[in-house]
Design an enzyme around this catalytic site. Sequence first.
Site, PDB file in Angstrom:
ATOM      1  N   THR A 196      34.551 -39.064 -12.994  1.00 25.46           N
ATOM      2  CA  THR A 196      33.313 -39.293 -12.244  1.00 25.46           C
ATOM      3  C   THR A 196      33.718 -39.634 -10.824  1.00 25.46           C
ATOM      4  O   THR A 196      34.697 -40.366 -10.606  1.00 25.46           O
ATOM      5  CB  THR A 196      32.495 -40.449 -12.851  1.00 25.46           C
ATOM      6  OG1 THR A 196      33.294 -41.638 -12.876  1.00 25.46           O
ATOM      7  CG2 THR A 196      32.045 -40.115 -14.274  1.00 25.46           C
TER       8      THR A 196
ATOM      9  N   THR B 153       0.820  -1.207   0.000  1.00 24.91           N
ATOM     10  CA  THR B 153       0.000   0.000   0.000  1.00 24.91           C
ATOM     11  C   THR B 153       0.858   1.262   0.000  1.00 24.91           C
ATOM     12  O   THR B 153       0.569   2.235  -0.711  1.00 24.91           O
ATOM     13  CB  THR B 153      -0.941   0.016   1.222  1.00 24.91           C
ATOM     14  OG1 THR B 153      -1.826  -1.098   1.142  1.00 24.91           O
ATOM     15  CG2 THR B 153      -1.754   1.299   1.280  1.00 24.91           C
TER      16      THR B 153
ATOM     17  N   SER C  37      46.962 -13.391  -1.165  1.00 23.03           N
ATOM     18  CA  SER C  37      47.280 -13.599   0.243  1.00 23.03           C
ATOM     19  C   SER C  37      48.092 -12.438   0.790  1.00 23.03           C
ATOM     20  O   SER C  37      48.897 -11.837   0.078  1.00 23.03           O
ATOM     21  CB  SER C  37      48.060 -14.905   0.427  1.00 23.03           C
ATOM     22  OG  SER C  37      48.502 -15.051   1.758  1.00 23.03           O
ATOM     23  N   SER C  38      47.876 -12.150   2.073  1.00 21.05           N
ATOM     24  CA  SER C  38      48.662 -11.120   2.747  1.00 21.05           C
ATOM     25  C   SER C  38      49.917 -11.693   3.388  1.00 21.05           C
ATOM     26  O   SER C  38      50.765 -10.947   3.887  1.00 21.05           O
ATOM     27  CB  SER C  38      47.809 -10.451   3.834  1.00 21.05           C
ATOM     28  OG  SER C  38      47.421 -11.413   4.807  1.00 21.05           O
TER      29      SER C  38
ATOM     30  N   LYS D 243      50.750 -15.947  -4.259  1.00 17.72           N
ATOM     31  CA  LYS D 243      49.535 -16.760  -4.273  1.00 17.72           C
ATOM     32  C   LYS D 243      48.415 -16.000  -4.980  1.00 17.72           C
ATOM     33  O   LYS D 243      48.182 -14.818  -4.735  1.00 17.72           O
ATOM     34  CB  LYS D 243      49.107 -17.110  -2.855  1.00 17.72           C
ATOM     35  CG  LYS D 243      47.980 -18.136  -2.768  1.00 17.72           C
ATOM     36  CD  LYS D 243      47.760 -18.561  -1.319  1.00 17.72           C
ATOM     37  CE  LYS D 243      46.779 -19.714  -1.221  1.00 17.72           C
ATOM     38  NZ  LYS D 243      45.408 -19.311  -1.560  1.00 17.72           N
TER      39      LYS D 243
ATOM     40  N   SER E  39      -6.679  -0.352  -7.036  1.00 14.42           N
ATOM     41  CA  SER E  39      -6.405  -0.717  -5.655  1.00 14.42           C
ATOM     42  C   SER E  39      -4.935  -1.092  -5.586  1.00 14.42           C
ATOM     43  O   SER E  39      -4.345  -1.520  -6.590  1.00 14.42           O
ATOM     44  CB  SER E  39      -7.263  -1.910  -5.231  1.00 14.42           C
ATOM     45  OG  SER E  39      -6.761  -2.509  -4.048  1.00 14.42           O
ATOM     46  N   THR E  40      -4.348  -0.940  -4.422  1.00 11.23           N
ATOM     47  CA  THR E  40      -2.982  -1.463  -4.245  1.00 11.23           C
ATOM     48  C   THR E  40      -2.924  -2.919  -4.680  1.00 11.23           C
ATOM     49  O   THR E  40      -1.929  -3.381  -5.239  1.00 11.23           O
ATOM     50  CB  THR E  40      -2.546  -1.351  -2.775  1.00 11.23           C
ATOM     51  OG1 THR E  40      -2.397   0.034  -2.441  1.00 11.23           O
ATOM     52  CG2 THR E  40      -1.223  -2.069  -2.527  1.00 11.23           C
ATOM     53  N   ASN E  41      -4.016  -3.639  -4.465  1.00  9.88           N
ATOM     54  CA  ASN E  41      -4.012  -5.086  -4.662  1.00  9.88           C
ATOM     55  C   ASN E  41      -4.012  -5.522  -6.119  1.00  9.88           C
ATOM     56  O   ASN E  41      -3.790  -6.706  -6.403  1.00  9.88           O
ATOM     57  CB  ASN E  41      -5.202  -5.702  -3.935  1.00  9.88           C
ATOM     58  CG  ASN E  41      -5.173  -5.389  -2.450  1.00  9.88           C
ATOM     59  OD1 ASN E  41      -4.156  -4.941  -1.931  1.00  9.88           O
ATOM     60  ND2 ASN E  41      -6.292  -5.608  -1.780  1.00  9.88           N
TER      61      ASN E  41
END
Length: 475
Positions: free
Chosen positions: A189, A103, A320-321, A326, A142-144
């Site tokens: 697989t 609404t 990586s830090s 990496k 209507s909102t609906n």
Amino acid sequence: MTTDVRVEQDSLGERAIPADVYYGIHTARALANFRVSGQPMSTYPALIVALATVKQAACQANRDLGLIDTWRANAIIAACERLRAGELLDQFPIDLIQGGAGTSANMNANEVIANLALEITGRPRGDYAAIDPLAHVNLGQSTNDVYPTAIKLCLVTHLRAFDTALAGLAEACAAKAVEFADVIKMGRTQLQDAVPMTLGQEFQTYATMVTEDRARLGEGALLLLDCHLGGTAIGTGLNGHPDYPPLACGYLAELSGEPVLRAVDPIEATQDCGAFVQVSGIVKRVAVKLSKVCSDLRLVSSGPVAGLREINLPAVQAGSSIMPGKVNPVIPELVNQVAFEVIGNDLTVTMAAEAGQLQLNAFEPVIVYSMLKSLTHLSAAVEALTGRCVSGITANRGHLADGVRNSVGIVTALAPRLGYKACAEVADQALSTGRSVADIVVAEGVLTREQVEELLSVDRLVGVTLPESATPGTR
């Protein structure tokens, strides 16, 4: 924003509204009531465009039926056109998650359109005796019936955008299928060596998967174009003109460019959220399959030395830090995480659709909120996957060929000639001694070298004719 105000009134009383805003008292109350997601309706411009499109279609139908004065209709239509062009997005500040079955969203649209129409006709904002948000902009509605129609139209727009992103991914995968058409590798697989295939076949599979999902999304979009405008409160059409529904739906199709169709049963359409469940499920299906593809990419690119290292993903940032050099598969990881989010959003849609009671579902705001997040995030993730990952993938051709040559999996190609039991014994011997399958069967006099070369030819192993350069050295 100016400190000047105008005073507006509703059934709950009066409220001061900033004089320079286009929304009114209903929007102001909703702003105070709904502070949850932090995302206003304007986060998704397509939603505002859809609301304006619905309002314009309704106004044009009312004009044709003589239910509204021409000058008012012209002003409202002009206001809708400006909203559809992307103007005044900041005038839709209500949180996407809201009580009232939408609404507040409908009221927000009514108020902005009314005040913009007043401005167009040279009147001050708030002069609702001239153009009223409810009596004129919301006439016959209507909102609906407005809000569900608008959010469906908005979702279709986002589905189209998602389809475009998927088309790009399918094209990129198909291009890699061509590029890697002569690259032989071992298929697997249960993560164990199976039988040979080409890397091109692997990427063509991904292209086919995405293309097939695009077709399902197209089917889902059609479910969202079932229109019950004119149903008003619960679908019975109370207070509406009998000729309004076909006119409004026709104008909506014309304005949106989408094949909008009238709902066969407006009462059913007002309360049923099955289309949202179906489309959300399709989007989840796509997300699940994309996540699977990305998990494949992460697995076959693992390494760069101690993993499978069949392919190389583009290096897009340091990984990586603490570990120099990496590089991580960050783009596939991004898609995986978005897929997890989409799966959760789909559950929200499912629960919200189930929770509706009797003639209306009050929880459509969280449905559209969840689905818009899924579509926008997934579209962005797919674009990143296409442009920053798939398009730049390279193959470790020699390593892949060595894998086929040294794998016991190729013994399967000898089974029609030697039988399952004999091939199993050859496989066990190859694993225990490190000798190739070809060398074992020739050394034991089971087959001649020529026979082995024929049975283990690359073309026969992968089911397609490949150039000589593709031969992995199985002979």
